[in-house]
Motif scaffolding. Structure first.
Motif, PDB file in Angstrom:
ATOM      1  N   UNK A   1      29.451  42.419  27.460  1.00 39.69           N
ATOM      2  CA  UNK A   1      28.635  41.358  28.051  1.00 39.69           C
ATOM      3  C   UNK A   1      28.438  41.606  29.540  1.00 39.69           C
ATOM      4  N   UNK A   2      29.492  41.994  30.229  1.00 39.01           N
ATOM      5  CA  UNK A   2      29.363  42.267  31.659  1.00 39.01           C
ATOM      6  C   UNK A   2      28.476  43.486  31.911  1.00 39.01           C
ATOM      7  N   UNK A   3      28.569  44.496  31.051  1.00 38.78           N
ATOM      8  CA  UNK A   3      27.730  45.690  31.206  1.00 38.78           C
ATOM      9  C   UNK A   3      26.249  45.360  31.019  1.00 38.78           C
ATOM     10  N   UNK A   4      25.968  44.351  30.195  1.00 43.78           N
ATOM     11  CA  UNK A   4      24.582  43.935  29.972  1.00 43.78           C
ATOM     12  C   UNK A   4      24.108  42.942  31.027  1.00 43.78           C
ATOM     13  N   UNK A   5      24.954  42.654  32.004  1.00 43.17           N
ATOM     14  CA  UNK A   5      24.571  41.744  33.066  1.00 43.17           C
ATOM     15  C   UNK A   5      24.749  40.282  32.722  1.00 43.17           C
ATOM     16  N   UNK A   6      25.521  39.989  31.717  1.00 44.85           N
ATOM     17  CA  UNK A   6      25.746  38.609  31.302  1.00 44.85           C
ATOM     18  C   UNK A   6      27.058  38.093  31.889  1.00 44.85           C
ATOM     19  N   UNK A   7      27.202  38.229  33.192  1.00 40.16           N
ATOM     20  CA  UNK A   7      28.434  37.790  33.851  1.00 40.16           C
ATOM     21  C   UNK A   7      28.393  36.291  34.059  1.00 40.16           C
ATOM     22  N   UNK A   8      29.247  35.615  33.353  1.00 42.08           N
ATOM     23  CA  UNK A   8      29.338  34.170  33.472  1.00 42.08           C
ATOM     24  C   UNK A   8      30.809  33.824  33.622  1.00 42.08           C
ATOM     25  N   UNK A   9      31.111  33.046  34.633  1.00 44.27           N
ATOM     26  CA  UNK A   9      32.500  32.671  34.877  1.00 44.27           C
ATOM     27  C   UNK A   9      32.960  31.677  33.808  1.00 44.27           C
TER      28      UNK A   9
END
Length: 74
Positions: free
Chosen positions: A52-60
């Motif tokens: 998810x982080x690699x796809x730019x879906x960084x959500x806290x």
């Protein structure tokens, strides 16, 4: 009706399931089953978060979720 693509998908599915079964069989022989299951789930969760982080879906994580996640580990 049956395409070659479906046969390839079926072959990949059989290969993945077959290899998974071997890995689970060997893992349960060396580690207690509950520890092995917990380790698998933790690794899968880490992989999903990394993807998810690699796809730019960084959500806290929300504060309530952070407390629940930390309390479940400790």
């Amino acid at each position: 009706m049956y395409s070659q693509r479906n046969f390839v998908k079926f072959g990949v599915l059989c290969l993945v399931w077959g290899l998974t079964w071997i890995a689970v069989k060997l893992g349960v022989e060396t580690v207690p089953p509950m520890m092995f299951a917990a380790t698998r789930f933790m690794v899968a969760g880490a992989v999903f978060i990394a993807l998810a982080w690699a796809r730019g879906q960084r959500k806290a994580f929300a504060k309530a979720d952070q407390k629940r996640l930390v309390s479940s580990v400790c």
